[in-house]
Design a protein around this motif. Structure first.
Motif, PDB file in Angstrom:
ATOM      1  N   GLY A   1      14.053 -37.713  -3.410  1.00 54.09           N
ATOM      2  CA  GLY A   1      13.902 -37.027  -4.679  1.00 54.09           C
ATOM      3  C   GLY A   1      14.189 -35.545  -4.513  1.00 54.09           C
ATOM      4  O   GLY A   1      14.571 -35.094  -3.443  1.00 54.09           O
TER       5      GLY A   1
ATOM      6  N   TYR B   1      22.539 -41.177  10.231  1.00 50.79           N
ATOM      7  CA  TYR B   1      22.657 -41.041   8.780  1.00 50.79           C
ATOM      8  C   TYR B   1      23.318 -39.704   8.444  1.00 50.79           C
ATOM      9  O   TYR B   1      23.069 -38.698   9.105  1.00 50.79           O
TER      10      TYR B   1
ATOM     11  N   PHE C   1      16.188 -34.961  11.811  1.00 49.34           N
ATOM     12  CA  PHE C   1      17.321 -34.271  11.208  1.00 49.34           C
ATOM     13  C   PHE C   1      17.812 -33.109  12.057  1.00 49.34           C
ATOM     14  O   PHE C   1      17.024 -32.435  12.730  1.00 49.34           O
TER      15      PHE C   1
ATOM     16  N   LEU D   1      23.883 -32.777   6.133  1.00 50.65           N
ATOM     17  CA  LEU D   1      22.838 -33.026   7.120  1.00 50.65           C
ATOM     18  C   LEU D   1      23.049 -34.365   7.799  1.00 50.65           C
ATOM     19  O   LEU D   1      23.450 -35.341   7.165  1.00 50.65           O
TER      20      LEU D   1
ATOM     21  N   TYR E   1      23.830 -37.055   5.083  1.00 53.00           N
ATOM     22  CA  TYR E   1      23.380 -36.691   3.742  1.00 53.00           C
ATOM     23  C   TYR E   1      24.137 -35.441   3.279  1.00 53.00           C
ATOM     24  O   TYR E   1      24.631 -34.663   4.085  1.00 53.00           O
TER      25      TYR E   1
ATOM     26  N   GLN F   1      23.377 -32.069   0.697  1.00 56.85           N
ATOM     27  CA  GLN F   1      22.347 -31.364  -0.055  1.00 56.85           C
ATOM     28  C   GLN F   1      22.967 -30.167  -0.749  1.00 56.85           C
ATOM     29  O   GLN F   1      23.368 -29.192  -0.090  1.00 56.85           O
TER      30      GLN F   1
ATOM     31  N   GLY G   1      19.576 -26.006  -3.810  1.00 58.14           N
ATOM     32  CA  GLY G   1      18.388 -26.191  -4.626  1.00 58.14           C
ATOM     33  C   GLY G   1      18.091 -27.625  -5.026  1.00 58.14           C
ATOM     34  O   GLY G   1      17.211 -27.867  -5.855  1.00 58.14           O
ATOM     35  N   GLN G   2      18.822 -28.558  -4.428  1.00 59.93           N
ATOM     36  CA  GLN G   2      18.628 -29.952  -4.808  1.00 59.93           C
ATOM     37  C   GLN G   2      18.118 -30.789  -3.633  1.00 59.93           C
ATOM     38  O   GLN G   2      18.027 -30.313  -2.504  1.00 59.93           O
ATOM     39  N   GLY G   3      17.805 -32.035  -3.928  1.00 57.95           N
ATOM     40  CA  GLY G   3      17.350 -32.950  -2.890  1.00 57.95           C
ATOM     41  C   GLY G   3      18.502 -33.487  -2.064  1.00 57.95           C
ATOM     42  O   GLY G   3      19.649 -33.068  -2.215  1.00 57.95           O
ATOM     43  N   LEU G   4      18.199 -34.405  -1.192  1.00 56.36           N
ATOM     44  CA  LEU G   4      19.202 -34.966  -0.291  1.00 56.36           C
ATOM     45  C   LEU G   4      19.884 -36.158  -0.942  1.00 56.36           C
ATOM     46  O   LEU G   4      19.232 -37.042  -1.476  1.00 56.36           O
ATOM     47  N   GLU G   5      21.195 -36.178  -0.851  1.00 48.55           N
ATOM     48  CA  GLU G   5      21.994 -37.280  -1.367  1.00 48.55           C
ATOM     49  C   GLU G   5      22.499 -38.086  -0.183  1.00 48.55           C
ATOM     50  O   GLU G   5      23.243 -37.572   0.654  1.00 48.55           O
ATOM     51  N   PHE G   6      22.121 -39.346  -0.112  1.00 50.90           N
ATOM     52  CA  PHE G   6      22.534 -40.194   0.995  1.00 50.90           C
ATOM     53  C   PHE G   6      24.041 -40.479   0.916  1.00 50.90           C
ATOM     54  O   PHE G   6      24.572 -40.799  -0.144  1.00 50.90           O
TER      55      PHE G   6
ATOM     56  N   TYR H   1       9.230 -33.708   0.696  1.00 45.07           N
ATOM     57  CA  TYR H   1       9.926 -34.878   0.153  1.00 45.07           C
ATOM     58  C   TYR H   1       9.182 -36.151   0.504  1.00 45.07           C
ATOM     59  O   TYR H   1       8.727 -36.338   1.631  1.00 45.07           O
TER      60      TYR H   1
END
Lengths: 109, 115
Positions: A100, B33, B106, B91, B35, B37, B40-45, A87
């Motif tokens: 992303g 922080y 993390f 996360l 997040y 997830q 299969g996807q990226g991290l969403e804040f 990433y």
């Protein structure tokens, strides 16, 4: 909002150098560029961070051109254990910032 | 030294139940922080704490989500009346002081499954 764009996936072979490029056209003056590696069932792990030019550590190099609108993570001589999702993150976290979808790197024997 | 610790590592619960997820950051890290997830996807804040304060909570997906931090240490993410779409890995990360040149560290996340 510093949106990043990366290739969805890449394949390589053991011993090769891998370069993953991230586009961040609207990077702000104060933004840093950070790369993370994530293995299945684990949290992302910091790889390298830079602001401009070139940064190198024991695992990777990061190349940032003068306009800073992109960056390239370079992994020298990859091994099977480098198979992971990578990433690119630009800037500081706020509610508009998103990692992303990352680049899924598969290293083949 | 000890890294970011999250508990539980896995949580399975029924739709409609409340859940609490815990994060213990690295000692001395003032920034924390959360997040989400999805598979299969990226991290969403979701949210960011500096000390015990969250300057902006608008990243939380709905009013069923809340988070708090005490003693500039442990943080709890609470999801009320869970829905199936809440199923994801949550996360937590911490950094030294939240400055731009400080990388995030993390934990390995809590895998939440809503039946």
């Amino acid at each position: 909002l510093a949106k990043t764009t990366q290739p969805i996936s890449m394949d390589s072979y053991e011993g090769q150098e891998v370069n993953i490029t991230c586009s961040h056209n609207n990077i702000a003056t104060n933004d840093y560029i950070t790369w993370y590696q994530q293995f299945p069932s684990q949290g992302p792990r910091f790889i390298i961070q830079g602001y401009k030019t070139k940064v190198t550590n024991e695992v990777a190099s990061l190349f940032i051109p003068a306009d800073r609108k992109s960056s390239t993570l370079s992994l020298p001589r990859v091994s099977l254990s480098d198979t992971a999702v990578y990433y690119c993150l630009v800037g500081r976290l706020n509610n508009d910032m998103r990692f992303g979808a990352g680049t899924r790197l598969t290293v083949k024997p | 030294g000890a890294g970011v610790s999250q508990s539980p590592s896995n949580k399975v619960t029924e739709k409609g139940k409340d859940v609490e997820l815990r994060c213990d950051p690295i000692s001395g890290h003032t920034a924390l922080y959360w997040y989400r997830q999805r598979l299969g996807q990226g991290l969403e804040f979701l949210i960011y704490f500096q000390g015990n304060s969250a300057p902006d909570k608008s990243g939380l997906p709905s009013d069923r989500f809340s988070a708090e931090r005490t003693g500039e240490s442990v943080s709890t993410l609470t999801i009320q009346r869970t829905q199936q779409e809440d199923s994801a890995v949550y996360l937590c990360a911490s950094s030294l002081d939240g400055q731009l040149d400080q990388p995030q560290h993390f934990g390995d996340g809590t895998r939440l499954s809503i039946l």
